[in-house]
Design a protein around this motif. Sequence first.
Motif, PDB file in Angstrom:
ATOM      1  N   PHE A   1       8.572  16.748 -12.788  1.00 20.65           N
ATOM      2  CA  PHE A   1       7.637  15.687 -13.196  1.00 20.65           C
ATOM      3  C   PHE A   1       8.361  14.528 -13.869  1.00 20.65           C
ATOM      4  O   PHE A   1       8.021  13.364 -13.653  1.00 20.65           O
ATOM      5  N   THR A   2       9.370  14.827 -14.661  1.00 23.24           N
ATOM      6  CA  THR A   2      10.115  13.751 -15.336  1.00 23.24           C
ATOM      7  C   THR A   2      10.963  12.952 -14.341  1.00 23.24           C
ATOM      8  O   THR A   2      11.440  11.872 -14.675  1.00 23.24           O
ATOM      9  N   TRP A   3      11.145  13.487 -13.148  1.00 24.37           N
ATOM     10  CA  TRP A   3      11.939  12.830 -12.111  1.00 24.37           C
ATOM     11  C   TRP A   3      11.079  12.018 -11.141  1.00 24.37           C
ATOM     12  O   TRP A   3      11.594  11.540 -10.125  1.00 24.37           O
ATOM     13  N   VAL A   4       9.792  11.852 -11.432  1.00 23.13           N
ATOM     14  CA  VAL A   4       8.914  11.095 -10.521  1.00 23.13           C
ATOM     15  C   VAL A   4       9.476   9.707 -10.202  1.00 23.13           C
ATOM     16  O   VAL A   4       9.506   9.311  -9.031  1.00 23.13           O
ATOM     17  N   PRO A   5       9.950   8.924 -11.180  1.00 18.28           N
ATOM     18  CA  PRO A   5      10.510   7.613 -10.819  1.00 18.28           C
ATOM     19  C   PRO A   5      11.689   7.716  -9.849  1.00 18.28           C
ATOM     20  O   PRO A   5      11.770   6.954  -8.881  1.00 18.28           O
ATOM     21  N   ALA A   6      12.593   8.662 -10.087  1.00 15.15           N
ATOM     22  CA  ALA A   6      13.755   8.814  -9.206  1.00 15.15           C
ATOM     23  C   ALA A   6      13.345   9.289  -7.817  1.00 15.15           C
ATOM     24  O   ALA A   6      13.865   8.806  -6.801  1.00 15.15           O
ATOM     25  N   ILE A   7      12.400  10.219  -7.749  1.00 18.54           N
ATOM     26  CA  ILE A   7      11.918  10.711  -6.458  1.00 18.54           C
ATOM     27  C   ILE A   7      11.223   9.588  -5.696  1.00 18.54           C
ATOM     28  O   ILE A   7      11.386   9.450  -4.478  1.00 18.54           O
ATOM     29  N   THR A   8      10.470   8.775  -6.423  1.00 20.63           N
ATOM     30  CA  THR A   8       9.797   7.630  -5.804  1.00 20.63           C
ATOM     31  C   THR A   8      10.812   6.649  -5.227  1.00 20.63           C
ATOM     32  O   THR A   8      10.693   6.217  -4.080  1.00 20.63           O
ATOM     33  N   VAL A   9      11.820   6.303  -6.021  1.00 15.52           N
ATOM     34  CA  VAL A   9      12.857   5.381  -5.558  1.00 15.52           C
ATOM     35  C   VAL A   9      13.589   5.966  -4.355  1.00 15.52           C
ATOM     36  O   VAL A   9      13.888   5.254  -3.387  1.00 15.52           O
ATOM     37  N   ALA A  10      13.858   7.260  -4.376  1.00 18.06           N
ATOM     38  CA  ALA A  10      14.529   7.908  -3.242  1.00 18.06           C
ATOM     39  C   ALA A  10      13.675   7.800  -1.977  1.00 18.06           C
ATOM     40  O   ALA A  10      14.198   7.539  -0.888  1.00 18.06           O
ATOM     41  N   THR A  11      12.370   7.976  -2.117  1.00 21.26           N
ATOM     42  CA  THR A  11      11.467   7.844  -0.967  1.00 21.26           C
ATOM     43  C   THR A  11      11.486   6.416  -0.445  1.00 21.26           C
ATOM     44  O   THR A  11      11.547   6.188   0.773  1.00 21.26           O
ATOM     45  N   TYR A  12      11.431   5.437  -1.361  1.00 23.17           N
ATOM     46  CA  TYR A  12      11.528   4.026  -0.958  1.00 23.17           C
ATOM     47  C   TYR A  12      12.830   3.768  -0.203  1.00 23.17           C
ATOM     48  O   TYR A  12      12.843   3.065   0.811  1.00 23.17           O
ATOM     49  N   LEU A  13      13.929   4.316  -0.728  1.00 22.84           N
ATOM     50  CA  LEU A  13      15.244   4.087  -0.113  1.00 22.84           C
ATOM     51  C   LEU A  13      15.318   4.653   1.298  1.00 22.84           C
ATOM     52  O   LEU A  13      15.885   4.019   2.193  1.00 22.84           O
ATOM     53  N   VAL A  14      14.743   5.826   1.507  1.00 22.07           N
ATOM     54  CA  VAL A  14      14.748   6.417   2.850  1.00 22.07           C
ATOM     55  C   VAL A  14      14.030   5.499   3.827  1.00 22.07           C
ATOM     56  O   VAL A  14      14.547   5.192   4.912  1.00 22.07           O
ATOM     57  N   ILE A  15      12.849   5.010   3.441  1.00 27.18           N
ATOM     58  CA  ILE A  15      12.088   4.112   4.322  1.00 27.18           C
ATOM     59  C   ILE A  15      12.851   2.809   4.541  1.00 27.18           C
ATOM     60  O   ILE A  15      12.934   2.296   5.666  1.00 27.18           O
ATOM     61  N   THR A  16      13.438   2.284   3.480  1.00 29.11           N
ATOM     62  CA  THR A  16      14.191   1.031   3.572  1.00 29.11           C
ATOM     63  C   THR A  16      15.396   1.167   4.499  1.00 29.11           C
ATOM     64  O   THR A  16      15.647   0.292   5.343  1.00 29.11           O
ATOM     65  N   ILE A  17      16.134   2.244   4.343  1.00 26.02           N
ATOM     66  CA  ILE A  17      17.314   2.452   5.184  1.00 26.02           C
ATOM     67  C   ILE A  17      16.919   2.631   6.642  1.00 26.02           C
ATOM     68  O   ILE A  17      17.529   2.050   7.546  1.00 26.02           O
ATOM     69  N   VAL A  18      15.874   3.414   6.885  1.00 22.09           N
ATOM     70  CA  VAL A  18      15.403   3.606   8.262  1.00 22.09           C
ATOM     71  C   VAL A  18      14.977   2.267   8.866  1.00 22.09           C
ATOM     72  O   VAL A  18      15.324   1.941  10.002  1.00 22.09           O
ATOM     73  N   ALA A  19      14.237   1.460   8.085  1.00 26.60           N
ATOM     74  CA  ALA A  19      13.786   0.147   8.576  1.00 26.60           C
ATOM     75  C   ALA A  19      14.968  -0.766   8.859  1.00 26.60           C
ATOM     76  O   ALA A  19      14.994  -1.468   9.879  1.00 26.60           O
TER      77      ALA A  19
ATOM     78  N   VAL B   1       0.845  -1.203   0.000  1.00 25.87           N
ATOM     79  CA  VAL B   1       0.000   0.000   0.000  1.00 25.87           C
ATOM     80  C   VAL B   1       0.877   1.250   0.000  1.00 25.87           C
ATOM     81  O   VAL B   1       0.638   2.185  -0.774  1.00 25.87           O
ATOM     82  N   TRP B   2       1.904   1.275   0.853  1.00 26.66           N
ATOM     83  CA  TRP B   2       2.809   2.428   0.871  1.00 26.66           C
ATOM     84  C   TRP B   2       3.466   2.591  -0.492  1.00 26.66           C
ATOM     85  O   TRP B   2       3.575   3.700  -1.005  1.00 26.66           O
ATOM     86  N   SER B   3       3.904   1.479  -1.070  1.00 24.85           N
ATOM     87  CA  SER B   3       4.611   1.501  -2.354  1.00 24.85           C
ATOM     88  C   SER B   3       3.733   2.006  -3.485  1.00 24.85           C
ATOM     89  O   SER B   3       4.247   2.553  -4.470  1.00 24.85           O
ATOM     90  N   ALA B   4       2.435   1.832  -3.374  1.00 29.05           N
ATOM     91  CA  ALA B   4       1.509   2.348  -4.389  1.00 29.05           C
ATOM     92  C   ALA B   4       1.195   3.821  -4.149  1.00 29.05           C
ATOM     93  O   ALA B   4       1.098   4.613  -5.092  1.00 29.05           O
ATOM     94  N   THR B   5       1.058   4.198  -2.900  1.00 31.05           N
ATOM     95  CA  THR B   5       0.670   5.572  -2.561  1.00 31.05           C
ATOM     96  C   THR B   5       1.782   6.573  -2.855  1.00 31.05           C
ATOM     97  O   THR B   5       1.518   7.698  -3.300  1.00 31.05           O
ATOM     98  N   ILE B   6       3.017   6.172  -2.643  1.00 32.19           N
ATOM     99  CA  ILE B   6       4.150   7.097  -2.824  1.00 32.19           C
ATOM    100  C   ILE B   6       4.259   7.610  -4.267  1.00 32.19           C
ATOM    101  O   ILE B   6       4.271   8.827  -4.486  1.00 32.19           O
TER     102      ILE B   6
END
Length: 197
Positions: free
Chosen positions: A169-187, A136-141
């Motif tokens: 806007f063209t950086w949405v995939p990179a921004i998304t991956v960066a958000t995933y990485l922050v959560i992953t690293i914190v976890a 769900v988080w991965s879809a919402t981000i």
Amino acid sequence: MTQAPATVRPLPLAIVLIATGVIGWYAAFKLVLDKLEVLVNPQADLDCNLSVIVQCGKNLGSWQGAILGFPNPLLGVAGFVAPMAVGVALLAGAGFARWFWISLNVGVLAAFAFCLWLAFQSIFALSTLCPWCMVVWSATIPMFWALTLFNARAGIFGNRMTRLGSTLFTWVPAITVATYLVITIVAQVRLDVLSTL
């Protein structure tokens, strides 16, 4: 009624809204089924319980899992329908008023903030990672970033945001991956997930 400028092609946004909406809805629905299974049989061994850390049972049974007095996944089952419907309407050529885009963005912002809060609660309070919750988080981000930056690019937030939106806007995939990485690293830092797999 003021509509988003016709020069901004909504096809990428439509695809993101539909894809993330379907993925998020499915994960929320699976969480509802798991919650029902636990209600029927509190000792149920859920498919999403993979280890002490990677599991959904603890999350579903916590107060954080029913923040409004009912299971959170019901919010997802109801809420993910809206972006899917908007995505399909965009594919059909629909145009929407500025107030509609702002309202949709506020709703998706609320979902994004709620997911970040749930991720924080899961990692720091419950010490678990719920697989379906993470879907769900991965879809919402990406839904949040794509919609927000599309709206900025289209001038929905005012002309001063158009250039920033066009650039990002063209950086949405990179921004998304960066958000995933922050959560992953914190976890990983907090829970040391890799050593438990």
